[in-house]
Design a protein around this motif. Structure first.
Motif, PDB file in Angstrom:
ATOM      1  N   LYS A  85       2.663  12.415  -3.731  1.00 23.05           N
ATOM      2  CA  LYS A  85       3.460  11.342  -3.090  1.00 23.05           C
ATOM      3  C   LYS A  85       3.820  10.976  -4.493  1.00 23.05           C
ATOM      4  CE  LYS A  85       3.606   6.170  -0.391  1.00 23.05           C
ATOM      5  NZ  LYS A  85       2.509   5.530   0.000  1.00 23.05           N
ATOM      6  N   LYS A  86       3.700  10.880  -5.827  1.00 24.10           N
ATOM      7  CA  LYS A  86       3.878  10.229  -6.879  1.00 24.10           C
ATOM      8  C   LYS A  86       5.235  10.998  -7.632  1.00 24.10           C
ATOM      9  CE  LYS A  86       2.293   8.205 -11.426  1.00 24.10           C
ATOM     10  NZ  LYS A  86       2.028   8.718 -12.404  1.00 24.10           N
ATOM     11  N   GLU A  87       4.273  12.928  -7.190  1.00 19.67           N
ATOM     12  CA  GLU A  87       5.327  13.498  -8.484  1.00 19.67           C
ATOM     13  C   GLU A  87       6.421  13.888  -7.096  1.00 19.67           C
ATOM     14  OE1 GLU A  87       2.717  16.488 -10.016  1.00 19.67           O
ATOM     15  OE2 GLU A  87       1.642  14.957 -10.904  1.00 19.67           O
TER      16      GLU A  87
ATOM     17  N   THR B 286      -4.500  19.874  -6.595  1.00 20.86           N
ATOM     18  CA  THR B 286      -4.347  17.950  -6.273  1.00 20.86           C
ATOM     19  C   THR B 286      -4.286  17.102  -5.454  1.00 20.86           C
ATOM     20  OG1 THR B 286      -2.097  17.174  -6.703  1.00 20.86           O
ATOM     21  CG2 THR B 286      -2.185  19.090  -5.076  1.00 20.86           C
ATOM     22  N   THR B 287      -3.374  16.070  -4.933  1.00 17.80           N
ATOM     23  CA  THR B 287      -4.176  15.078  -4.362  1.00 17.80           C
ATOM     24  C   THR B 287      -2.804  14.801  -3.893  1.00 17.80           C
ATOM     25  OG1 THR B 287      -3.512  13.908  -5.995  1.00 17.80           O
ATOM     26  CG2 THR B 287      -6.311  14.560  -6.058  1.00 17.80           C
ATOM     27  N   LEU B 288      -3.007  14.049  -2.220  1.00 17.22           N
ATOM     28  CA  LEU B 288      -2.117  13.232  -1.608  1.00 17.22           C
ATOM     29  C   LEU B 288      -1.419  12.247  -2.974  1.00 17.22           C
ATOM     30  CD1 LEU B 288      -2.868  12.718   1.695  1.00 17.22           C
ATOM     31  CD2 LEU B 288      -2.037  14.903   0.629  1.00 17.22           C
ATOM     32  N   GLU B 289      -1.984  11.223  -3.757  1.00 13.13           N
ATOM     33  CA  GLU B 289      -1.530  10.766  -4.089  1.00 13.13           C
ATOM     34  C   GLU B 289      -0.557  10.953  -5.383  1.00 13.13           C
ATOM     35  OE1 GLU B 289      -4.759  10.831  -3.603  1.00 13.13           O
ATOM     36  OE2 GLU B 289      -4.788   9.196  -2.762  1.00 13.13           O
ATOM     37  N   ASN B 290      -0.597  11.974  -6.264  1.00 14.34           N
ATOM     38  CA  ASN B 290      -0.026  12.993  -7.007  1.00 14.34           C
ATOM     39  C   ASN B 290       1.203  13.768  -6.233  1.00 14.34           C
ATOM     40  OD1 ASN B 290      -1.654  12.212  -8.763  1.00 14.34           O
ATOM     41  ND2 ASN B 290      -2.976  14.335  -8.747  1.00 14.34           N
TER      42      ASN B 290
ATOM     43  N   TYR C  45       6.658  15.056   0.655  1.00 14.96           N
ATOM     44  CA  TYR C  45       5.817  13.756   0.743  1.00 14.96           C
ATOM     45  C   TYR C  45       5.733  13.059   2.001  1.00 14.96           C
ATOM     46  CZ  TYR C  45       1.792  10.416   1.398  1.00 14.96           C
ATOM     47  OH  TYR C  45       1.313   9.706   1.749  1.00 14.96           O
ATOM     48  N   ASP C  46       7.037  12.653   2.110  1.00 15.46           N
ATOM     49  CA  ASP C  46       7.664  11.751   3.212  1.00 15.46           C
ATOM     50  C   ASP C  46       7.917  12.907   4.555  1.00 15.46           C
ATOM     51  OD1 ASP C  46       7.559   9.587   2.197  1.00 15.46           O
ATOM     52  OD2 ASP C  46       9.481   9.338   1.177  1.00 15.46           O
TER      53      ASP C  46
ATOM     54  N   PRO D 194       8.013  12.258  -3.820  1.00 15.42           N
ATOM     55  CA  PRO D 194       8.048  11.875  -2.838  1.00 15.42           C
ATOM     56  C   PRO D 194       8.760  11.517  -1.353  1.00 15.42           C
ATOM     57  CG  PRO D 194       9.428  10.542  -4.857  1.00 15.42           C
ATOM     58  CD  PRO D 194       8.473  11.781  -5.384  1.00 15.42           C
TER      59      PRO D 194
ATOM     60  N   ASP E  55      -4.981  16.120   4.132  1.00 15.07           N
ATOM     61  CA  ASP E  55      -5.473  15.393   3.354  1.00 15.07           C
ATOM     62  C   ASP E  55      -6.859  16.392   3.668  1.00 15.07           C
ATOM     63  OD1 ASP E  55      -7.161  13.602   2.630  1.00 15.07           O
ATOM     64  OD2 ASP E  55      -6.534  11.811   4.635  1.00 15.07           O
TER      65      ASP E  55
END
Length: 471
Positions: free
Chosen positions: A448-450, A442-446, A455-456, A452, A418
């Protein structure tokens, strides 16, 4: 007739020998009782202030200009080894160290904080080794489940404060030792009460991270000699127990967390000797279950705020050995016997130093400074080896993490997960150069969305760092 004379002669000789033996024992016992009465009388006249200093009224207050502490110590310690009972009890120590060195032990003052499996054994052997004054500190009570590792507690002692339990048993083992018991939790408010009085050594046998760090930092600040016990639970191999500087300890999660907190919160980078095991824990913390049998939140059962309620499997022999090692280390130090501890063999740190330097350079290039790099080489070793297994965070499916793990080290670097948070143990991931460059755009939101699943996975790994370092 001659036979009868021989019989009477033997009876007379036996009676004479028995009388002489009885007189000798009574004389010895009388001298011991007299000395104990004097000590008891002096102790009854002494009161202790909050700073640990003794005060004597009446005639004791001005003997030869000696302080009250000096009077009491003189009664309890000076010439202690000249007493027949004491010298016989400590004869093996005297033979080992010599009279002068053993006298230094008898004149010593040691504080033990934490009186569980480790601390009770350490305190017991310090007492048996002839230390003249002990301060025992613990807020907890003897429980039935602690009897598998406690040095002296019995079933009759269950429910009794640990400090009082030890004091009670110690009085029958070596009554000449001045044993003080404080049923207290160590914290900033009790620092002066516990650490005043110029102790010759402090033993940290606490298993709570916050209290442990507070005690160690206070000892360093006050210039007190201290020896700290690291994790003894969940181990089984006594041959892997070591004594070394905190900065050299390895394979021990508690050492890692204490080292990090001391450096981060108090600017202490080393100089604290510790007892630890290089053995990896054999078992993990068990789930906490309440009276209903269902898993519950351990924090709901905390007796003292900030203390974790844990179910940690412990084989009683290992904490006992930790305590014995601590007592041996302290007694040899007090006696002036130089013991050279076996060095701890560290892994080659060149790879970790390279990755640490690469992180600093990357931070300077991207953020203009490396001020928010909150990790050293030791944390880099942990992050790279234990969290990411020497591989890119995007390559965690591979099981080949042995010697080949460093084949691609020149392609790896640490970057922030982050970007809004500092580069800490819980916010760094290991990536290849091209992966790191893509991550910065990129971002963490992207993610998490693309991605997952990725991200997890990363969040779960970084959560482990939070738990390991107790952040």
């Amino acid at each position: 007739m001659s036979e009868r004379r021989i019989q009477w002669s033997l009876i007379g000789a036996s009676a004479l020998f028995g009388s002489l033996s009885t007189i000798a024992v009574l004389n010895l016992f009388s001298r011991w009782c007299t000395k104990m009465m004097v000590v008891k009388k002096a102790s009854s006249l002494v009161t202790f202030s909050k700073d640990g200093n003794a005060r004597c009224p009446g005639a004791f207050s001005g003997i030869s200009g000696m302080s009250c502490n000096g009077v009491l110590n003189n009664l309890c310690e000076t010439g202690l080894l000249k007493d027949e009972v004491v010298s016989e009890q400590l004869t093996r120590n005297i033979q080992f160290f010599g009279m002068e060195s053993q006298q230094r032990v008898a004149e010593s003052f040691v504080v033990i904080v934490g009186l569980g499996g480790v601390g009770s054994h350490a305190a017991s052997m310090l007492l048996r080794s002839g230390v003249g004054r002990l301060l025992l500190v613990d807020f907890d009570q003897v429980s039935l489940s602690s009897l598998n590792r406690h040095a002296v507690a019995t079933r009759a002692d269950v429910g009794m404060p640990k400090a009082i339990c030890l004091q009670k048993h110690f009085s029958s083992i070596f009554p000449e030792c001045r044993v003080e018991a404080k049923v207290r939790l160590y914290d900033e408010s009790s620092e002066e009460e516990i650490l005043s009085g110029k102790p010759d050594f402090v033993l940290d046998c606490i298993d709570n991270i916050d209290t442990k760090v507070a005690l160690l930092s206070a000892c360093v600040r006050r210039g007190l000699k201290v020896l700290s016990a690291m994790g003894a639970g969940a181990r089984a191999d006594p041959t892997r127990i070591r004594v070394a500087d905190l900065g050299e300890s390895s394979t021990d999660p508690l050492s890692r967390a204490v080292r990090y907190r001391l450096r981060k919160d108090h600017g202490i980078h080393g100089g604290v000797p510790v007892v630890f095991s290089v053995e990896k824990p054999k078992v993990k913390l068990l789930p906490f279950k309440g009276s209903s049998g269902e898993e519950e939140n351990p924090s709901d059962y905390q007796i003292v705020p900030g203390f974790r309620v844990r179910i940690l499997p412990v084989m009683g022999t290992i904490p006992a050995i930790f305590g014995q090692v601590m007592a041996s280390y302290v007694v040899t130090q007090l006696a002036g016997l130089h013991v050279l501890t076996e060095p701890v063999v560290n892994l080659d740190l060149n790879h970790y130093k390279m990755l640490h330097q690469r992180l600093i350079e990357h931070e300077e290039l991207l953020y203009g400074s490396a001020e928010e790099v909150l990790v050293g080489v030791e944390e880099v070793l942990y992050i790279v080896k234990e969290l990411w297994h020497g591989r890119s965070a995007r390559d965690q499916s591979s099981k080949d993490v042995g010697r080949k793990m460093w084949r691609s080290v020149n392609e790896l670097m640490l970057v922030r997960w982050d970007r809004e948070k500092p580069a800490s143990v819980s916010n760094l991931i290991l990536l290849k150069f091209e992966e790191a460059e893509a991550h910065e755009t990129t971002t963490l939101e992207n993610i998490k969305k693309e991605e997952p699943e990725f991200y997890d996975m990363v969040v779960a790994v970084l959560r482990r760092a939070i738990l390991d370092y107790m952040l």
